[in-house]
Design a protein around this motif. Structure first.
Motif, PDB file in Angstrom:
ATOM      1  N   TYR A  44     -18.139  37.490  89.489  1.00 15.37           N
ATOM      2  CA  TYR A  44     -18.286  36.774  90.625  1.00 15.37           C
ATOM      3  C   TYR A  44     -18.651  35.445  90.716  1.00 15.37           C
ATOM      4  O   TYR A  44     -19.449  35.021  89.762  1.00 15.37           O
ATOM      5  CB  TYR A  44     -19.472  37.450  91.123  1.00 15.37           C
ATOM      6  CG  TYR A  44     -19.419  38.997  91.514  1.00 15.37           C
ATOM      7  CD1 TYR A  44     -19.013  39.308  92.743  1.00 15.37           C
ATOM      8  CD2 TYR A  44     -19.885  39.946  90.278  1.00 15.37           C
ATOM      9  CE1 TYR A  44     -18.661  41.102  92.812  1.00 15.37           C
ATOM     10  CE2 TYR A  44     -19.709  41.198  90.505  1.00 15.37           C
ATOM     11  CZ  TYR A  44     -19.092  41.912  91.691  1.00 15.37           C
ATOM     12  OH  TYR A  44     -18.914  43.299  91.963  1.00 15.37           O
ATOM     13  N   GLY A  56     -22.936  33.668  99.368  1.00 11.29           N
ATOM     14  CA  GLY A  56     -21.862  34.784  99.176  1.00 11.29           C
ATOM     15  C   GLY A  56     -21.105  34.545  97.684  1.00 11.29           C
ATOM     16  O   GLY A  56     -21.601  33.552  97.286  1.00 11.29           O
ATOM     17  N   VAL A  57     -20.405  35.432  97.153  1.00 11.80           N
ATOM     18  CA  VAL A  57     -19.368  35.378  95.850  1.00 11.80           C
ATOM     19  C   VAL A  57     -18.066  35.917  96.385  1.00 11.80           C
ATOM     20  O   VAL A  57     -17.700  36.375  97.170  1.00 11.80           O
ATOM     21  CB  VAL A  57     -20.326  36.151  95.108  1.00 11.80           C
ATOM     22  CG1 VAL A  57     -21.739  35.849  94.744  1.00 11.80           C
ATOM     23  CG2 VAL A  57     -20.140  37.824  95.405  1.00 11.80           C
ATOM     24  N   GLU A  58     -17.522  35.063  95.376  1.00  8.55           N
ATOM     25  CA  GLU A  58     -15.879  35.593  95.568  1.00  8.55           C
ATOM     26  C   GLU A  58     -15.896  36.780  94.343  1.00  8.55           C
ATOM     27  O   GLU A  58     -16.214  36.273  93.236  1.00  8.55           O
ATOM     28  CB  GLU A  58     -14.895  34.608  95.223  1.00  8.55           C
ATOM     29  CG  GLU A  58     -13.549  35.111  95.350  1.00  8.55           C
ATOM     30  CD  GLU A  58     -12.311  33.954  95.275  1.00  8.55           C
ATOM     31  OE1 GLU A  58     -12.654  32.890  95.356  1.00  8.55           O
ATOM     32  OE2 GLU A  58     -11.141  34.529  95.289  1.00  8.55           O
ATOM     33  N   ALA A  59     -15.316  37.814  94.371  1.00  4.54           N
ATOM     34  CA  ALA A  59     -15.165  38.673  93.331  1.00  4.54           C
ATOM     35  C   ALA A  59     -13.625  38.248  92.647  1.00  4.54           C
ATOM     36  O   ALA A  59     -12.592  38.110  93.299  1.00  4.54           O
ATOM     37  CB  ALA A  59     -14.738  40.171  93.896  1.00  4.54           C
ATOM     38  N   ALA A  97     -16.678  46.072  94.740  1.00  2.32           N
ATOM     39  CA  ALA A  97     -17.055  45.184  95.644  1.00  2.32           C
ATOM     40  C   ALA A  97     -17.915  45.778  96.734  1.00  2.32           C
ATOM     41  O   ALA A  97     -19.188  45.415  97.040  1.00  2.32           O
ATOM     42  CB  ALA A  97     -15.895  44.259  96.062  1.00  2.32           C
ATOM     43  N   GLN A 100     -21.333  47.149  95.637  1.00  2.00           N
ATOM     44  CA  GLN A 100     -22.103  45.784  95.028  1.00  2.00           C
ATOM     45  C   GLN A 100     -22.804  45.289  96.472  1.00  2.00           C
ATOM     46  O   GLN A 100     -23.931  45.035  96.441  1.00  2.00           O
ATOM     47  CB  GLN A 100     -21.532  44.887  94.400  1.00  2.00           C
ATOM     48  CG  GLN A 100     -22.242  43.769  93.869  1.00  2.00           C
ATOM     49  CD  GLN A 100     -23.401  44.235  92.989  1.00  2.00           C
ATOM     50  OE1 GLN A 100     -23.231  45.058  91.978  1.00  2.00           O
ATOM     51  NE2 GLN A 100     -24.481  43.888  93.155  1.00  2.00           N
ATOM     52  N   LEU A 101     -21.954  45.190  97.340  1.00  7.98           N
ATOM     53  CA  LEU A 101     -22.392  45.025  98.675  1.00  7.98           C
ATOM     54  C   LEU A 101     -23.491  45.740  99.297  1.00  7.98           C
ATOM     55  O   LEU A 101     -24.576  45.193  99.844  1.00  7.98           O
ATOM     56  CB  LEU A 101     -21.361  44.962  99.777  1.00  7.98           C
ATOM     57  CG  LEU A 101     -20.479  43.447 100.098  1.00  7.98           C
ATOM     58  CD1 LEU A 101     -19.347  43.965 101.200  1.00  7.98           C
ATOM     59  CD2 LEU A 101     -21.278  42.528 100.405  1.00  7.98           C
ATOM     60  N   ILE A 115     -19.197  39.344 100.113  1.00  8.52           N
ATOM     61  CA  ILE A 115     -18.446  39.293  99.269  1.00  8.52           C
ATOM     62  C   ILE A 115     -16.717  39.113  99.481  1.00  8.52           C
ATOM     63  O   ILE A 115     -16.405  39.862 100.354  1.00  8.52           O
ATOM     64  CB  ILE A 115     -18.264  40.523  98.136  1.00  8.52           C
ATOM     65  CG1 ILE A 115     -19.637  40.752  97.556  1.00  8.52           C
ATOM     66  CG2 ILE A 115     -17.338  40.528  97.055  1.00  8.52           C
ATOM     67  CD1 ILE A 115     -19.980  41.956  96.848  1.00  8.52           C
TER      68      ILE A 115
END
Ligand code: C2E
Ligand code: MG
Ligand code: MG
Ligand code: MG
Length: 281
Positions: A44, A56-59, A97, A100-101, A115
């Motif tokens: 991430y 936020g994050v990018e997977a 993902a 995880q969210l 995400i």
């Protein structure tokens, strides 16, 4: 040996290329086992706002190959798209993902993060894609409004009417869309108007040049203006230096992703505090 490829391009097939082909054949054989052997990982990378707060994050997928070590997606995603392994791999990414969210919603409540998940056009064109995404959201309890699907300009170009229809159905579920690598493809500005997009991600190749290439700088400022006037968010990708960050802030960009704020990391290594590592100018 030399082989004449179309037109007047002369292509040489040499030992290096032979090795390259063999390497790909091995990699492909191994990839069939990767899911079953639990070798895929999601890393991430944080995305931050204008105050350097993580939003936020990018997977980003990695393959922990038993002998080769960490294989980057650039080496195996194109293979997986060709042999359609991208379908099970893509669903694994989406499921991981979404789980995880849901976990973050439990832990962080209103502070929950978004995400962003990269989707390939092969996945998108599956007849049951919308149903599977919906099923994954329901099964994991993830909030659709915190899921961002990253699509590319080339995905949008293939059967545009169909793509529009799929995007509309997904956005009715609350899912958001981001146009990745913006400026590197051949998208028509018409798509920006017709599609339910929420964000443009300015490709890192332009960010790299903002300080000393006037053309890159012009492309970036134009994209920011375009996004603002269409009511889209805009994220700068590949921000590596304080100077680039400062320039982007001065030119109205309010969301950032890049090594300056953090590399893609395994969940356990991720620091999701209020402030990312970079300091404000
Ligand atoms: P992308 O979606 O444009 O992801 C951004 C890439 O830029 C990532 O490379 C990231 O590690 C890299 N990056 C981030 N910040 C910086 C920076 O400051 N400087 C530089 N030089 N690079 C930076 P990565 O992880 O190797 O992924 C490459 C591409 O592979 C992604 O590009 C995406 O197109 C694809 N990909 C990754 N994960 C998935 C996935 O789960 N599914 C699909 N279909 N594609 C994926
Ligand atoms: Mg965002
Ligand atoms: Mg992406
Ligand atoms: Mg990108």
């Amino acid at each position: 040996q030399a082989k004449l490829a179309g037109g007047n391009t002369l292509r040489f097939f040499n030992a290096d290329m032979q090795a390259d082909v063999m390497e790909r054949v091995h990699l492909e054989a191994d990839l069939h086992q990767a899911l079953a052997r639990d070798e895929l990982r999601l890393h991430y990378q944080v995305q931050v706002d204008d105050r350097a707060r993580v939003t936020g994050v990018e997977a980003l997928i990695r393959w922990e190959h038993p002998r080769r070590g960490l294989v980057p997606p650039g080496l195996f995603i194109p293979l997986a798209e060709k042999n359609r392994l991208i379908l099970p791999i893509g669903y694994w990414v989406l499921e991981t993902a979404c789980r995880q969210l849901a976990a973050w919603s439990q832990e962080r409540g209103k502070e929950a993060l978004t995400i962003s998940v990269n989707v390939s056009s092969v996945q998108f064109h599956q007849p049951d894609f919308v149903a599977r995404v919906q099923h994954t959201l329901e099964g994991t309890g993830a909030d659709p409004a915190r899921l961002v699907l990253e699509v590319t300009e080339s995905l949008l170009m293939e059967e545009p009417e169909r793509v529009r229809n799929i995007m509309l159905r997904l956005s009715k579920l609350g899912i958001r869309f981001s146009l990745d690598d913006f400026g590197t493809g051949y998208s028509s500005l018409n798509y920006l108007k017709r599609l339910p997009l929420d964000e443009l991600k300015i490709d890192k190749s332009f960010i790299e040049g903002v300080l000393d290439d006037p053309v890159d700088a012009a492309i970036v400022t134009t994209t920011i203006t375009l996004a603002n006037s269409l009511g889209l968010e805009v994220t700068a990708e590949g921000v590596e230096t304080e100077a680039q960050h400062r320039w982007l802030l001065e030119h109205g960009c309010e969301a950032f992703q890049g090594y300056l704020f953090g590399r893609p990391l395994a969940l356990e290594e991720l620091a999701l505090g209020e402030q990312a590592s970079a300091t404000l100018p």
